[in-house]
Design a protein around this motif. Sequence first.
Motif, PDB file in Angstrom:
ATOM      1  N   HIS A 148      29.452 -72.828  -2.076  1.00 38.84           N
ATOM      2  CA  HIS A 148      28.203 -73.414  -1.598  1.00 38.84           C
ATOM      3  C   HIS A 148      27.710 -74.520  -2.526  1.00 38.84           C
ATOM      4  CE1 HIS A 148      26.620 -70.110   1.384  1.00 38.84           C
ATOM      5  NE2 HIS A 148      27.871 -70.461   1.614  1.00 38.84           N
ATOM      6  N   GLN A 149      28.611 -75.180  -3.236  1.00 44.01           N
ATOM      7  CA  GLN A 149      28.235 -76.288  -4.116  1.00 44.01           C
ATOM      8  C   GLN A 149      28.873 -77.564  -3.609  1.00 44.01           C
ATOM      9  OE1 GLN A 149      27.898 -75.673  -8.427  1.00 44.01           O
ATOM     10  NE2 GLN A 149      29.281 -77.404  -8.718  1.00 44.01           N
ATOM     11  N   ALA A 150      28.039 -78.568  -3.318  1.00 40.44           N
ATOM     12  CA  ALA A 150      28.527 -79.785  -2.685  1.00 40.44           C
ATOM     13  C   ALA A 150      29.475 -80.569  -3.579  1.00 40.44           C
ATOM     14  CB  ALA A 150      27.346 -80.668  -2.278  1.00 40.44           C
ATOM     15  N   LEU A 151      29.111 -80.746  -4.837  1.00 40.63           N
ATOM     16  CA  LEU A 151      29.896 -81.553  -5.769  1.00 40.63           C
ATOM     17  C   LEU A 151      30.106 -80.814  -7.080  1.00 40.63           C
ATOM     18  CD1 LEU A 151      28.229 -85.077  -5.367  1.00 40.63           C
ATOM     19  CD2 LEU A 151      30.376 -84.312  -4.362  1.00 40.63           C
ATOM     20  N   HIS A 152      31.240 -81.070  -7.699  1.00 42.62           N
ATOM     21  CA  HIS A 152      31.531 -80.519  -9.021  1.00 42.62           C
ATOM     22  C   HIS A 152      31.723 -81.631 -10.059  1.00 42.62           C
ATOM     23  CE1 HIS A 152      32.125 -76.325  -7.621  1.00 42.62           C
ATOM     24  NE2 HIS A 152      32.449 -76.934  -6.497  1.00 42.62           N
ATOM     25  N   LYS A 153      31.525 -82.857  -9.644  1.00 41.95           N
ATOM     26  CA  LYS A 153      31.766 -83.999 -10.518  1.00 41.95           C
ATOM     27  C   LYS A 153      30.632 -84.162 -11.538  1.00 41.95           C
ATOM     28  CE  LYS A 153      32.724 -88.989 -10.431  1.00 41.95           C
ATOM     29  NZ  LYS A 153      33.870 -88.880 -11.341  1.00 41.95           N
ATOM     30  N   VAL A 154      31.007 -84.547 -12.759  1.00 38.60           N
ATOM     31  CA  VAL A 154      30.056 -84.838 -13.833  1.00 38.60           C
ATOM     32  C   VAL A 154      30.312 -86.261 -14.317  1.00 38.60           C
ATOM     33  CG1 VAL A 154      29.256 -84.214 -16.143  1.00 38.60           C
ATOM     34  CG2 VAL A 154      29.957 -82.414 -14.543  1.00 38.60           C
ATOM     35  N   TRP A 155      29.269 -87.072 -14.333  1.00 36.71           N
ATOM     36  CA  TRP A 155      29.358 -88.437 -14.843  1.00 36.71           C
ATOM     37  C   TRP A 155      28.820 -88.481 -16.272  1.00 36.71           C
ATOM     38  CZ3 TRP A 155      28.289 -87.388  -9.764  1.00 36.71           C
ATOM     39  CH2 TRP A 155      28.960 -88.119  -8.770  1.00 36.71           C
ATOM     40  N   GLY A 156      29.370 -89.367 -17.097  1.00 34.26           N
ATOM     41  CA  GLY A 156      28.893 -89.538 -18.461  1.00 34.26           C
ATOM     42  C   GLY A 156      28.139 -90.845 -18.618  1.00 34.26           C
ATOM     43  N   THR A 157      26.995 -90.805 -19.327  1.00 32.29           N
ATOM     44  CA  THR A 157      26.238 -92.020 -19.632  1.00 32.29           C
ATOM     45  C   THR A 157      25.774 -91.977 -21.081  1.00 32.29           C
ATOM     46  OG1 THR A 157      24.114 -91.063 -18.902  1.00 32.29           O
ATOM     47  CG2 THR A 157      25.393 -92.283 -17.261  1.00 32.29           C
ATOM     48  N   GLN A 158      25.458 -93.155 -21.628  1.00 29.67           N
ATOM     49  CA  GLN A 158      24.987 -93.247 -23.008  1.00 29.67           C
ATOM     50  C   GLN A 158      23.920 -94.329 -23.101  1.00 29.67           C
ATOM     51  OE1 GLN A 158      28.128 -93.914 -25.858  1.00 29.67           O
ATOM     52  NE2 GLN A 158      26.865 -93.224 -27.567  1.00 29.67           N
ATOM     53  N   LEU A 159      22.842 -94.026 -23.824  1.00 36.07           N
ATOM     54  CA  LEU A 159      21.755 -94.978 -24.002  1.00 36.07           C
ATOM     55  C   LEU A 159      22.107 -96.040 -25.040  1.00 36.07           C
ATOM     56  CD1 LEU A 159      18.565 -92.709 -24.095  1.00 36.07           C
ATOM     57  CD2 LEU A 159      19.020 -94.539 -22.444  1.00 36.07           C
ATOM     58  N   ASP A 160      21.605 -97.247 -24.818  1.00 38.98           N
ATOM     59  CA  ASP A 160      21.720 -98.291 -25.834  1.00 38.98           C
ATOM     60  C   ASP A 160      20.335 -98.537 -26.462  1.00 38.98           C
ATOM     61  OD1 ASP A 160      20.222 -99.881 -24.093  1.00 38.98           O
ATOM     62  OD2 ASP A 160      21.933-101.065 -23.414  1.00 38.98           O
ATOM     63  N   LYS A 161      20.228 -99.539 -27.302  1.00 38.75           N
ATOM     64  CA  LYS A 161      18.987 -99.804 -28.024  1.00 38.75           C
ATOM     65  C   LYS A 161      17.855-100.284 -27.119  1.00 38.75           C
ATOM     66  CE  LYS A 161      21.138-100.878 -32.483  1.00 38.75           C
ATOM     67  NZ  LYS A 161      21.352-101.907 -33.526  1.00 38.75           N
ATOM     68  N   THR A 162      18.193-100.718 -25.915  1.00 37.01           N
ATOM     69  CA  THR A 162      17.164-101.186 -24.991  1.00 37.01           C
ATOM     70  C   THR A 162      16.692-100.070 -24.050  1.00 37.01           C
ATOM     71  OG1 THR A 162      18.674-101.895 -23.218  1.00 37.01           O
ATOM     72  CG2 THR A 162      18.256-103.454 -25.013  1.00 37.01           C
ATOM     73  N   GLY A 163      17.251 -98.864 -24.207  1.00 37.16           N
ATOM     74  CA  GLY A 163      16.863 -97.756 -23.355  1.00 37.16           C
ATOM     75  C   GLY A 163      17.575 -97.716 -22.028  1.00 37.16           C
ATOM     76  N   GLN A 164      18.678 -98.442 -21.893  1.00 31.28           N
ATOM     77  CA  GLN A 164      19.465 -98.455 -20.663  1.00 31.28           C
ATOM     78  C   GLN A 164      20.674 -97.538 -20.801  1.00 31.28           C
ATOM     79  OE1 GLN A 164      18.330-100.261 -17.907  1.00 31.28           O
ATOM     80  NE2 GLN A 164      16.581-100.461 -19.310  1.00 31.28           N
ATOM     81  N   TYR A 165      20.985 -96.824 -19.726  1.00 25.61           N
ATOM     82  CA  TYR A 165      22.175 -95.976 -19.698  1.00 25.61           C
ATOM     83  C   TYR A 165      23.390 -96.780 -19.252  1.00 25.61           C
ATOM     84  CZ  TYR A 165      19.395 -91.701 -20.261  1.00 25.61           C
ATOM     85  OH  TYR A 165      18.571 -90.723 -20.749  1.00 25.61           O
TER      86      TYR A 165
END
Length: 402
Positions: A379-396
């Motif tokens: 009963h779980q639609a997705l199992h995918k995990v995305w990776g993100t990282q912040l920079d000095k401007t606060g953007q992922y």
Amino acid sequence: MPLREDDRVPKFDTRMANAASAQPTSARPPIQGVTDTEISFGMAAPFSGPAREMGHQLKLGIDLAFAQANEEGGVHGRQLKLYTADDAYEPTRTLNAMKELYEQHKVFGFVENYGSPTALISVPYALEHHALYFGAFTGAPSLRHDPPDRYVFNYRAGYAEEAHALVNYLVKSRKLRPQEIGVLTQQDAYGDAGWEGVSKAMHGLRGGVGDAFRMSYNRNTVNVDEAIAQLRRQKHAIKAVVLVATFRAAAKFIEKTRDLYPDMIYATISGVGSTGLASELMVLGPRYADGVICTQVTPAVDGYASVTLNYKKALDRYFPGEPADYSSLEAYLTANILIEGLRRAGPAVDTESLVDVLESMRNYELGVGSRVSFGPSDHQALHKVWGTQLDKTGQYHAIDLE
């Protein structure tokens, strides 16, 4: 108590069932939350207290998807409506919020409820009433039983899956030893779920002997001083901390440890509320945000996936001035899966028929890269995990977790 498998769907004579399905909707027994012109859903979430921004974002995402569907004529001629009830992210208030939605507003089911500790109250209530409990904002294992509870469906990857992806990234890509990774957890079911995921991942890695170093703080506070004292007393070096926290507590921990441990790697799971975290850290200064890792359960909000572009176009149309946010995007995606299920269920919808339709959904193209599938045992639609990282401007920015 939930019905037994054999009791879930009444056994009718086939000819009687066919005759009933051929009757106009108005001749069928009334279904709570469903009229000839409307289907109503409820959301129990924090609209006051420290986590209120999360409630706002989740409601925004559902409202956005419902507004789009309603402008296109609704679902089989019915408009979609969302009622909300405030539990302030306090389990002691969750039961009353659920009762307000189900017994006063007479909603058909629940969508995008917030929180792991609150789910320990709201899920049993929904199951007791055989009500749909769809796409809650939590990756806790209590919503991911094997086999799954009949009325509980999830959109997102579980916290264990996010924690596993983070630990593997820290060990394999950042070359840390498992014993160099610590965990800050909220003292409740949310923190426990993340902790269990980290521990399981560590035990699966070569050299992952023993449990990870754990610190904790109280829910709905930013009091992380004792956790930091524990960190300072730790005899061996901790080079990374996985933050199973909400965004204000996570930001406070980073603020108070950045100078003490200038090379520390901070990594969070999506339950943190990544947009809120970025905003809190940028108030402190660029050096606090720079390098902070966050797993996500949606594509990047500043990316070019078709569904993300549609989401942002809809934001501009229906809620101008509201910025794109990972939490509202998640709720928007969740609602769109629910809407597709309602469309497939047909005009004579009820909870049992909708659950059957959802369990038969295969390879639905949502636009996130992975296709959506449910089944009787998943009963779980997705199992995918995305990776993100912040920079000095606060953007992922996207990072590869593999």
